[in-house]
Design an enzyme around this catalytic site. Sequence first.
Site, PDB file in Angstrom:
ATOM      1  N   GLY A  39      30.266  33.670  50.346  1.00  0.00           N
ATOM      2  CA  GLY A  39      30.696  32.446  49.676  1.00  0.00           C
ATOM      3  C   GLY A  39      29.568  31.543  49.251  1.00  0.00           C
TER       4      GLY A  39
ATOM      5  N   TYR B 216      40.395  28.047  37.922  1.00  0.00           N
ATOM      6  CA  TYR B 216      39.801  27.181  38.939  1.00  0.00           C
ATOM      7  C   TYR B 216      39.296  25.847  38.390  1.00  0.00           C
ATOM      8  CZ  TYR B 216      39.387  31.599  41.580  1.00  0.00           C
ATOM      9  OH  TYR B 216      39.631  32.784  42.221  1.00  0.00           O
TER      10      TYR B 216
ATOM     11  N   CYS C 247      46.089  32.627  22.753  1.00  0.00           N
ATOM     12  CA  CYS C 247      47.173  31.683  22.451  1.00  0.00           C
ATOM     13  C   CYS C 247      47.545  30.876  23.678  1.00  0.00           C
ATOM     14  CB  CYS C 247      48.384  32.444  21.896  1.00  0.00           C
ATOM     15  SG  CYS C 247      48.056  33.169  20.283  1.00  0.00           S
TER      16      CYS C 247
ATOM     17  N   ARG D   5      37.941  32.036  34.883  1.00  0.00           N
ATOM     18  CA  ARG D   5      37.655  31.047  35.923  1.00  0.00           C
ATOM     19  C   ARG D   5      37.868  29.606  35.477  1.00  0.00           C
ATOM     20  NH1 ARG D   5      33.306  30.082  37.830  1.00  0.00           N
ATOM     21  NH2 ARG D   5      33.937  29.645  39.981  1.00  0.00           N
TER      22      ARG D   5
ATOM     23  N   GLU E 131      27.936  38.508  53.650  1.00  0.00           N
ATOM     24  CA  GLU E 131      28.468  39.212  52.489  1.00  0.00           C
ATOM     25  C   GLU E 131      28.237  38.441  51.189  1.00  0.00           C
ATOM     26  OE1 GLU E 131      32.553  39.610  53.527  1.00  0.00           O
ATOM     27  OE2 GLU E 131      32.182  40.948  55.215  1.00  0.00           O
TER      28      GLU E 131
ATOM     29  N   GLY F 275      27.873  37.964  47.306  1.00  0.00           N
ATOM     30  CA  GLY F 275      28.274  38.680  46.098  1.00  0.00           C
ATOM     31  C   GLY F 275      27.894  37.860  44.887  1.00  0.00           C
TER      32      GLY F 275
END
Length: 467
Positions: free
Chosen positions: A274, A364, A391, A360, A316, A318
Amino acid sequence: MSHEAGWAHAPGALRSPSWLRQPADPDALVPHLWSSTARKVDGVLEVGGVALPDLLAEHGSPAYVLDEADFRARARAFRTAFADYDVYYAGKAFLCTTTARWVAEEGLRLDVCSGGELAVAERAGFEMGHVGFHGNNKSAAELRRAVEVGVGRIVLDSFVEIERLTALAAGLGRRVGVMVRVTAGVEAHTHEYIATAHEDQKFGFSITSGDALEAVRRVLAADGLELLGLHSHIGSQIFDTSGFEVAARRVLALHAQVSGELGVSMPELDLGGGFGIAYTTQDDPSDPAQLATEITKIVDHECRALGIEVPRLSIEPGRAIVGPAVCTVYTVGTVKPVELDGGAVRTYVSVDGGMSDNIRTALYDADYSCTLASRRSDAPPTLTRVVGMHCEAGDIVVKDEFLPGDLAPGDLLAVPGTGAYCRSMASNYNHALRPPVVAVREGGTLVVVRRETLDDLLATDVGALGG
């Protein structure tokens, strides 16, 4: 929250959000938003020694441009900073066989969360013992395949899954390494949909309710399951370690409780990922060395306080590896000044992509930056909104950016920081064709994911096939 909130509109003008500033040199790049090899030469953006107008002339528009040197350098930085940890690249951010091979070559492990991602790892020849398998609803078929190929660890997310995997392990005569995913009740400072450690969400076993301890008991009682440790993940796009500190305290307390009450010393602890990146100038992420120092200090302190040994740790990353390594390049199709209430004018610039290649912003309310990539312009900067071709009124690529006032159809715009959760979440909305991913290095290009074709689009339409 939309940055339009609280704007003051003067007649004929539109004020920018407080965080957005007109650039002193519109032709300059803000280095921490771009991959390490990105530069402008007389207004033309180059990445990996490749001029982006030339890249699009060869591979078409739009395109994701992946800077191999930058990707590898960021992977290497995490491997070096977290030298005493197991570093798993979170494949959900972006995964293809080429990047899986890069990850392995840089000494990282791989985290997958679906049968499809596992298949990519297999096709890439990834060492299965260095693969972790996540997911809150892994099917029996997915679990079976993971066990058959010898995945190093499976992260358990529900009591149903414990039963399912126990039965599979017994049927296959295998012993399977597992971790128990726990929710620590931590509210990460991020969007609601990407905060994953608070109680009211789908992932993991709650520490507070006692479910996490009960899950540990059931795993210990299950034949064929080997309990490696606990797994915690507090969310995404996180810029400081305060959330990790609270989560580590609670997870390590459970770790100590298991040791004291059940007499089992779990060898591992995964603190998740994260780690955030810079999408705009307002973002200030930590570098891997700083993160490693702070997280290690937190864990060491908590273990000393609890009187327990420090377990083998894993993380982790990413987004923090692939996010800044990619920019997306679009071609401008239309430029439309729109008069708003009070006489203010906003310029809408439409490009040949949008929410099908980057969901995104719509999903978000994410912020992005962009730059004119195909030429130099001395025109005064204008506050602009870059929108997609779909659209949907919410099909926005970049909500607010200062761009040259002479933008015209045919110009190229490049958006940095699009490596994570853009291609991996891309869709065929409006039957759009997903763009290619083109890797660049030392003046050369390599297509690592080709552009979709109309034949690809119609391949699953049985009516189109005459079925």
